[in-house]
Structures are given as C-alpha cells and as structure tokens.
Design an enzyme around this catalytic site. Structure first.
Site, PDB file in Angstrom:
ATOM      1  N   SER A   1       0.870  -1.179   0.000  1.00 57.67           N
ATOM      2  CA  SER A   1       0.000   0.000   0.000  1.00 57.67           C
ATOM      3  C   SER A   1       0.905   1.225   0.000  1.00 57.67           C
ATOM      4  CB  SER A   1      -0.852   0.005   1.274  1.00 57.67           C
ATOM      5  OG  SER A   1      -1.403   1.294   1.498  1.00 57.67           O
TER       6      SER A   1
ATOM      7  N   TYR B   1      -2.652  -0.860  10.478  1.00 60.69           N
ATOM      8  CA  TYR B   1      -2.563  -1.083   9.024  1.00 60.69           C
ATOM      9  C   TYR B   1      -1.242  -0.545   8.466  1.00 60.69           C
ATOM     10  CZ  TYR B   1      -4.065  -1.090   4.096  1.00 60.69           C
ATOM     11  OH  TYR B   1      -4.169  -1.305   2.734  1.00 60.69           O
TER      12      TYR B   1
END
Ligand code: NAD
Length: 279
Positions: A164, A177
C-alpha cells in the site's frame, strides 16, 4: 475524469503467462478478484483463495475458466499456518505446482491509537503481515523444489506482495494497518535478497486509492471523493483493474530483471501532492 468507467478495457496478451499456475489470496473481492481474473486472461491457471464467501469465490473461479484456463476456489485463512500449508499442498497436488503467488489478502480494523485494542492491532498484523509471510514461505519451498522450467518462465517463481502507499505514508487512525504495510516492505525486500540467487523474484505492488469494499467510506459520497482528489495528482480514483494489470506485468517475464521493487500504482499519491502549489 474521476474514473476509468466508460473507457475501453485494456487487452491483456493471452499467452503472457501461458502454462503458469497462480494463487491469489483474498481473491473473491476487490483487487484480488480483478487480479485473479486478469491472470486467467493472461493464460495462467488460477487458485482463488477465500476465507469467507464461498459462493463469491466460486463465481470468480467460474469467470476465470471462461478464458479457457483452469481455476478453483480454495478456502484458507492466510493467518493460520496449518491452513496455509494445507492450501499449498492441495494446489501442488491438484495443479501440479505453483509459479506465481499474489499475497493480496488484507483487512483494516481502524481506531485512534489510544482506543485501539490489542485484538485490533493483532488481527491486522496477523493477516496483513504474517499471512503474507506464511504464503510466501510455502510458495518459495515449492519454487525451490521445482526450480526453473525454461519453457514456462525464466524465473523459478514469482511472489508479489500487495502492499500500500501506507508502507511509506503514515496514516492517522490506522496505526495497525500502516505498521503492517511498512512490515510488508521490509519483508518483501529481505525475501527478495534471500531468494534472488535461486531465481525467485519477490516484488510488491503498492496501490493508492482503489475503489473496493475495504475503503467504501473514502469514495461513496461526492464530498469524500472531492477530499480524496486532493491527494491524487492524476485526478481519478483507481480501479481494481489498474492493480490487476500491474500484477500481470510484474509476474511476467517482461519484468524478469525486476527484483525487490515496489511498483506504486497510485496516480501520483506518493508525490507529496500538498507541495503541488509550492509548499
Ligand atoms: P477487499 O476487502 O475487497 O479484499 C480483501 C480480501 O482479503 C477479501 O476477499 C477478504 O475476504 C480477504 N481476507 C481478509 N482476511 C483474510 C484471511 N485471513 N485469509 C484470507 N483472505 C482474507 O479489499 P481490497 O481493497 O481488494 O484489498 C486487497 C489488498 O489491497 C489488501 O491487502 C489491501 O490492504 C490492499 N490495498 C487496497 C487499497 C485500496 O484502496 N482498496 C489500497 C492499498 C492497498
């Protein structure tokens, strides 16, 4: 233009991955689903992993077989070591081997840091980081056992980690995350260094904002979309095919000399867009 809707689909060369066997984790939704379908279009046989939602997974497998390749849906929780080992054994038994792993499964459990529970922290690390490690470890064992088959690919195997932009962009309210994706970056690079001498290519794709169920709140109202556009120099939200196309290219021998790289597929989100007006 805010999306690719209405634009013609990009044609994937049908023989790019012919004869290869791919496993995509978390492939019954979003990016994983689009990637599994695209790998099938490129000629690979595909295992569609899922942890919940058998029907959706079987539909994806069915869609893939329309490309004239084999596909099957396998249930496994990527954070469970025994289930990952069993999934890989089953794939080798039923498909003969594995050439491409796309470690895609991931989730969010968002909370301000001071309110985040240990369980929320741990769940995200278990799936997003440990899950990728377990799948990569098991795939690498099979790549090493089989070695290079020159008619199939120049490499003994390819691992693509779904990372990501948050492997480098800190993200308030998502510390679990961001930490998991930061971990994916160093895991990927270390695996790449360790496995490259065995002709195994380990790389990552780092998506920016892609329209999928994981981030619905970021795009499902006009206000949210407008906010998001401030972060995207290319001025459109990504779609799952943007990521799927990048994965197919990275998995193919077109990219045989690409080792340990992260391909950012983010419309320029990592270009510090706040500085576009001079900073
Ligand atoms: P999604 O929620 O549509 O897909 C995630 C998939 O992972 C689902 O199929 C889910 O069932 C599966 N999954 C969750 N836990 C699992 C487990 N324990 N075992 C097996 N599968 C499991 O979201 P998505 O956007 O398609 O996300 C796919 C990947 O892309 C994730 O790793 C995510 O972090 C990454 N990503 C997404 C975006 C985005 O904007 N959508 C941006 C950057 C990175």
């Amino acid at each position: 233009m805010s999306s690719t809707e209405g634009a013609p689909q990009i044609a994937i060369p049908a023989h790019l991955l012919k004869g290869q066997k791919a496993l995509v984790t978390g492939a019954n939704s979003g990016i994983g689903k689009a990637t599994a379908v695209a790998l099938g279009r490129a000629g690979a046989d595909v295992v569609v992993n899922y942890v919940a939602g058998r029907e959706a997974a079987e539909k994806v497998a069915e869609e893939i077989t329309a490309s004239g390749v084999r596909a099957a849906a396998y249930e496994a929780d990527v954070s469970d070591e025994d289930q990952v080992v069993a999934m890989m054994n089953r794939m080798v038994q039923e498909f003969g081997t594995i050439d491409i792993l796309v470690a895609n499964a991931g989730l969010q459990r968002d909370a301000p840091a001071t309110e985040m529970t240990r369980a929320e922290w741990q769940k995200v690390l278990d799936v997003n980081l440990t899950g990728q490690f377990l799948c990569a470890r098991e795939a690498a064992k099979e790549f090493l056992r089989r070695g290079v088959v020159p008619e199939v690919s120049r490499a003994a195997g390819k691992i693509i980690c779904m990372s990501s932009v948050h492997q480098i962009i800190p993200w308030t309210g998502h510390v679990n995350y961001a930490a998991s994706k930061g971990g994916v970056q160093m895991m990927m690079q270390t695996l790449a260094q360790e496995l490259a001498p065995k002709r195994i290519r380990v790389n990552a794709v780092a998506p920016g904002a892609i329209k999928t169920p994981i981030n619905r709140s970021a795009w499902d109202t006009p206000e949210a979309q407008e906010d998001l556009m401030r972060l995207i120099p290319y001025k459109r939200i990504g779609d799952s095919d943007d990521i799927a196309n990048a994965v197919v290219a990275l998995a193919s021998d077109l990219m045989d000399y690409v080792v340990g790289a992260t391909l950012y597929v983010d419309g320029g989100m990592t270009l510090f867009p706040g500085f576009a007006t001079g900073g």
